[in-house]
Design a protein around this motif. Structure first.
Motif, mmCIF file in Angstrom:
data_model
loop_
_atom_site.group_PDB
_atom_site.id
_atom_site.type_symbol
_atom_site.label_atom_id
_atom_site.label_comp_id
_atom_site.label_asym_id
_atom_site.label_seq_id
_atom_site.Cartn_x
_atom_site.Cartn_y
_atom_site.Cartn_z
ATOM 1 N N GLN A 4 0.829 -1.221 0.000
ATOM 2 C CA GLN A 4 0.000 0.000 0.000
ATOM 3 C C GLN A 4 0.862 1.269 0.000
ATOM 4 O O GLN A 4 0.611 2.192 -0.775
ATOM 5 C CB GLN A 4 -0.882 -0.023 1.251
ATOM 6 N N THR A 7 2.576 1.649 -3.373
ATOM 7 C CA THR A 7 1.654 2.109 -4.428
ATOM 8 C C THR A 7 1.312 3.586 -4.252
ATOM 9 O O THR A 7 1.284 4.343 -5.219
ATOM 10 C CB THR A 7 0.353 1.275 -4.407
ATOM 11 N N TRP A 11 2.155 6.489 -6.887
ATOM 12 C CA TRP A 11 1.027 7.294 -7.384
ATOM 13 C C TRP A 11 1.323 8.783 -7.236
ATOM 14 O O TRP A 11 1.216 9.562 -8.192
ATOM 15 C CB TRP A 11 -0.227 6.902 -6.603
ATOM 16 N N PHE A 79 -2.990 13.337 2.462
ATOM 17 C CA PHE A 79 -3.825 12.671 3.467
ATOM 18 C C PHE A 79 -5.192 12.309 2.877
ATOM 19 O O PHE A 79 -5.671 11.185 3.018
ATOM 20 C CB PHE A 79 -4.000 13.589 4.685
ATOM 21 N N LYS A 80 -5.799 13.270 2.175
ATOM 22 C CA LYS A 80 -7.123 13.013 1.594
ATOM 23 C C LYS A 80 -7.054 11.889 0.558
ATOM 24 O O LYS A 80 -7.900 11.001 0.545
ATOM 25 C CB LYS A 80 -7.665 14.289 0.920
ATOM 26 N N SER A 81 -6.028 11.950 -0.293
ATOM 27 C CA SER A 81 -5.885 10.914 -1.321
ATOM 28 C C SER A 81 -5.682 9.551 -0.658
ATOM 29 O O SER A 81 -6.262 8.551 -1.081
ATOM 30 C CB SER A 81 -4.686 11.216 -2.218
ATOM 31 N N MET A 83 -6.627 8.603 2.320
ATOM 32 C CA MET A 83 -7.869 8.162 2.965
ATOM 33 C C MET A 83 -8.852 7.611 1.928
ATOM 34 O O MET A 83 -9.572 6.655 2.191
ATOM 35 C CB MET A 83 -8.517 9.345 3.695
ATOM 36 N N ALA A 84 -8.858 8.236 0.747
ATOM 37 C CA ALA A 84 -9.789 7.789 -0.304
ATOM 38 C C ALA A 84 -9.474 6.368 -0.757
ATOM 39 O O ALA A 84 -10.351 5.678 -1.275
ATOM 40 C CB ALA A 84 -9.729 8.739 -1.494
ATOM 41 N N VAL A 85 -8.238 5.938 -0.568
ATOM 42 C CA VAL A 85 -7.881 4.590 -1.030
ATOM 43 C C VAL A 85 -7.624 3.642 0.141
ATOM 44 O O VAL A 85 -6.994 2.595 -0.011
ATOM 45 C CB VAL A 85 -6.663 4.622 -1.988
ATOM 46 N N GLY A 86 -8.108 4.015 1.313
ATOM 47 C CA GLY A 86 -8.087 3.098 2.460
ATOM 48 C C GLY A 86 -6.737 2.977 3.149
ATOM 49 O O GLY A 86 -6.492 1.997 3.859
ATOM 50 N N THR A 88 -3.731 3.839 5.881
ATOM 51 C CA THR A 88 -3.682 4.278 7.280
ATOM 52 C C THR A 88 -2.870 5.577 7.340
ATOM 53 O O THR A 88 -2.121 5.898 6.414
ATOM 54 C CB THR A 88 -2.968 3.239 8.163
#
Lengths: 237, 286
Positions: A4, A7, A11, A79-81, A83-86, A88
């Motif tokens: 995670q 990735t 990204w 942080f927002k991005s 959180m959008a993809v799960g 931590t």
């Protein structure tokens, strides 16, 4: 490193790479344009060495600017991005730390390469002098900016505006006052700024105390950055 | 699959209490509705559940594991939110690839669904219209391999055809791989047939948490001559009441007394979910 974090790093890294490429293209384009205008005006083309060092200098500057901007302004978007993809908070912090570390090393390598080109004609015996110190200083410096940026991410828009405008104003004011006091205390004659105190400060670079201070500062900023990241949450503004 | 448990969640924004000691459980492989009026705290609750914001107290558990900061637990929970969280230049395909790293992602099914919504995987989310952006988000949500999928306003901006398509795709994917969906929506009539359970939020508290069938079995509209309606509903909690001439109509959401005979001219009808919801959450009634 888990999949995670890797990735997420890739990204966001792609986005940074795009920004660097665009900025580089614009600056090189402008350089070429002005060079062309200069040629038309009768100026001579510089040597390949100077062109290469200019390019590396530009690249290092762009990377430095983007690293600074990323560290300061993008923690909340990251942080927002995340959180959008799960992801931590720890994972998001990890991805951010990796990106910043990669950028610092890249800037340092580009600078080193520039020195290599510059020193190529003079002999390479001293080109890497102080490279370790500049790398460590860059890490500590960017860690400081990153900690400030992560702290910013906790604030609302209004808070950001207050702190973003107010804090630098206060810091600049305090800086000017400190500089004046330093000049007044160290040397009453402003025309003779070449004084012992500043020389001894610059001589401290490379000593054990300097390294301990630098590493301690870096660790403190990294810890602060982590602490801020793990307390970030989605805001309603 | 583990049960999803919410235990004593409270949240305040400044002095405003948004959620007050909420507790409920979600069973694996069921479809729930999370209903509440505007500002009831649905989105706040969903954000707390997915660890995007912190509660002031309480905890969220998956099985016995705390969800907050737990990578394995968070990889079982996906929230499709109304807010746009990713950067503006993000393409559908990029997001799907990143989601695949956390949850796993069914790319083949996603491409098929995208075609149904007239989208392709190179679409930049921020450049889509509100409805198509929602459609793209739905395709992502329906194809992540999370066991608990929360959909916050999943029909925002969707036209009637696309809403119909969404409901069909939801049922298709649910049948193919049963997992829990929680749908937070205001289009209650449209989702009623899909829901097995319902959680209704009002005034920062849960006022109903039960199977839809059980709730509706006790949700009535009682109408007839005012005096007879009053007589029949004496002692019951009348949620709403309106009168037209001598005819009075009231709503009641509770079991009716078995021994009480329904007077002549008084009619009883079951409420649908939307009317039950409005009756339960209608401040001031009439």
């Amino acid at each position: 490193m888990n999949k995670q974090v890797l990735t997420l790093t890739k990204w966001q890294g792609k986005a940074i790479a795009k920004a660097v490429a665009v900025a580089l293209a614009i600056i090189i384009g402008l350089d070429l344009l002005f060079g062309l205008i200069g040629l038309i005006g009768g100026a001579s083309i510089g040597s390949w060495t100077s062109m290469l060092t200019n390019f590396l200098g530009t690249l290092s500057g762009i990377l430095g600017f983007i690293a600074f901007f990323w560290a300061l302004c993008f923690p909340y978007q990251l942080f927002k991005s995340g959180m959008a993809v799960g992801a931590t908070r720890k994972g998001i912090w990890g991805a951010n730390a990796i990106l910043l570390a990669v950028m610092v090393v890249l800037i340092w390598l580009v600078d080193l390469l520039k020195d290599l080109v510059l020193y190529a004609s003079k002999g390479l015996s001293n080109f890497a002098d102080g490279a370790g110190i500049s790398l460590a200083t860059a890490f500590a410096g960017l860690a400081t900016v990153a900690a400030v940026g992560a702290g910013f991410a906790l604030l609302s828009r209004r808070g950001k505006l207050l702190v973003g405008v107010g804090l630098p104003t206060v810091l600049i004011f305090l800086g000017i006052v400190a500089l004046r006091v330093l000049v007044a205390v160290v040397d009453k004659d402003p025309n003779r700024f070449n004084n012992h105190a500043l020389l001894s400060l610059s001589g401290a670079a490379g000593t054990a105390l300097f390294w301990a201070g630098l590493i301690g500062w870096f660790l403190l900023m990294t810890a602060l950055n982590y602490w801020f990241f793990t307390r970030t949450q989605l805001r309603r503004d | 699959m583990d049960k999803f448990k919410v235990r004593g969640i409270s949240k305040r924004y400044g002095k405003k209490r948004v959620l007050d000691n909420l507790s409920f459980e979600l069973e694996p492989a069921k479809i729930y509705g999370l209903l509440g009026r505007n500002g009831a705290g649905k989105t706040t609750l969903l954000n707390i559940i997915t660890d995007r914001i912190f509660a002031n107290s309480g905890q969220v558990l998956l099985g016995d594991a705390t969800v907050a900061g737990n990578r394995a637990a968070l990889a079982q929970i996906y929230l499709m939110s109304e807010a746009d969280l990713v950067a503006k230049h993000t393409k559908f395909s990029e997001l799907a690839t990143v989601l695949d790293a956390t949850y796993g992602f069914d790319f083949t099914e996603a491409r098929r669904m995208l075609a149904g919504f007239d989208l392709d995987d190179q679409a930049v989310l921020a450049k889509l219209s509100t409805g198509l952006k929602t459609a793209a988000k739905l395709v992502l949500a329906l194809n992540v391999r999370a066991n608990y999928v929360f959909l916050d306003e999943p029909t925002l901006g969707l036209d009637a055809n696309h809403r119909e398509l969404f409901y069909q795709e939801l049922m298709k994917t649910y049948e193919a791989r049963p997992r829990t969906f929680v749908i937070s929506t205001h289009l209650i009539n449209e989702v009623q047939q899909l829901l097995e359970g319902v959680i209704i939020l009002d005034d920062s508290k849960i006022i109903k948490d039960q199977p839809v069938a059980d709730l509706l079995a006790n949700a009535y509209e009682i109408s007839g001559p005012a005096a007879k309606v009053d007589e029949y509903t004496a002692g019951l909690t009348v949620l709403t009441s309106r009168q037209l001439g001598k005819i009075k109509t009231v709503t009641v959401v509770e079991p009716l007394p078995d021994q009480r005979v329904i007077p002549d001219q008084v009619k009883l009808a079951h409420l649908d979910l939307q009317h039950t919801f409005t009756a339960l959450t209608n401040k001031g009634g009439n």
